[in-house]
Enzyme design. Structure first.
Site, mmCIF file in Angstrom:
data_model
loop_
_atom_site.group_PDB
_atom_site.id
_atom_site.type_symbol
_atom_site.label_atom_id
_atom_site.label_comp_id
_atom_site.label_asym_id
_atom_site.label_seq_id
_atom_site.Cartn_x
_atom_site.Cartn_y
_atom_site.Cartn_z
ATOM 1 N N GLU A 94 29.182 -24.451 33.363
ATOM 2 C CA GLU A 94 29.840 -23.827 32.217
ATOM 3 C C GLU A 94 28.874 -23.738 31.037
ATOM 4 O O GLU A 94 28.831 -22.727 30.337
ATOM 5 C CB GLU A 94 31.086 -24.615 31.814
ATOM 6 C CG GLU A 94 32.237 -24.466 32.763
ATOM 7 C CD GLU A 94 33.486 -25.201 32.298
ATOM 8 O OE1 GLU A 94 33.514 -25.715 31.149
ATOM 9 O OE2 GLU A 94 34.442 -25.278 33.092
ATOM 10 N N ASP B 98 38.477 -20.656 32.283
ATOM 11 C CA ASP B 98 37.249 -21.134 31.647
ATOM 12 C C ASP B 98 36.737 -20.189 30.569
ATOM 13 O O ASP B 98 36.328 -20.638 29.497
ATOM 14 C CB ASP B 98 36.155 -21.354 32.700
ATOM 15 C CG ASP B 98 36.459 -22.539 33.598
ATOM 16 O OD1 ASP B 98 37.147 -23.480 33.152
ATOM 17 O OD2 ASP B 98 35.997 -22.524 34.750
ATOM 18 N N LYS C 246 33.731 -22.344 39.397
ATOM 19 C CA LYS C 246 34.136 -23.316 40.421
ATOM 20 C C LYS C 246 33.042 -23.469 41.464
ATOM 21 O O LYS C 246 32.330 -22.508 41.775
ATOM 22 C CB LYS C 246 35.390 -22.826 41.170
ATOM 23 C CG LYS C 246 36.676 -22.966 40.430
ATOM 24 C CD LYS C 246 37.156 -24.391 40.449
ATOM 25 C CE LYS C 246 38.507 -24.533 39.800
ATOM 26 N NZ LYS C 246 38.505 -25.356 38.630
#
Length: 162
Positions: free
Chosen positions: A49, A88, A104
């Protein structure tokens, strides 16, 4: 060199991450005006991320973006209760295209292999898989109804080793 990310972005591959870890931190954008939400409180929950945040913050074709700033309601296949799914990322490109992105690991996108005897690990993985599949179904429908695209980025799209 660069690797194409779902034909949407070019992501530098010189930032390699070996595993999907529960790594958490605060992201400080260089371009806070591009962030939709509270740019002083951007939290990443993995290095993957973090890598995507750096990309979204720095690339010109990204007009606006946010991280976990909105929720999508869904009914859990496990307990049949309503829950909230916080994707996200939300991204708006310069051409007006909007995306909702979930980050993911690949192994969470396929059902776990059933062992000879049922283990706690297998049950936990099945639980995670079932909930993720439901979240992704609801997110795809949510996006289609609003003229957006839903994408799942794994280590392949992010150009990381894992």
């Amino acid at each position: 060199f660069y690797q194409t990310v779902q034909l949407l972005f070019l992501v530098p591959c010189n930032f390699l991450i070996n595993t999907f870890m529960a790594y958490k931190g605060k992201f400080n954008p260089n371009n806070p005006s591009k962030y939709r939400g509270d740019s002083s409180n951007i939290i990443y929950r993995s290095l993957w991320e973090f890598k995507l945040m750096k990309y979204l913050d720095s690339h010109k074709e990204i007009e606006k973006w946010s991280s976990e700033e909105f929720s999508i309601p869904y009914r859990s296949p496990i307990d049949r209760r309503m829950h909230r799914y916080f994707p996200d990322f939300w991204v708006q490109k310069q051409n007006g295209e909007q995306l909702v992105i979930e980050v993911k690991p690949k192994q969470q996108l396929v059902p776990p292999k059933k062992p000879k005897r049922q283990t706690v690990k297998y049950l936990r993985e099945m639980h995670t898989f079932a909930i993720n599949q439901r979240k992704f179904e609801v997110a795809k429908e949510f996006c289609e109804n609003r003229g957006m695209k839903f994408e799942i980025f794994t280590q392949d799209e992010l150009g990381v080793i894992g």
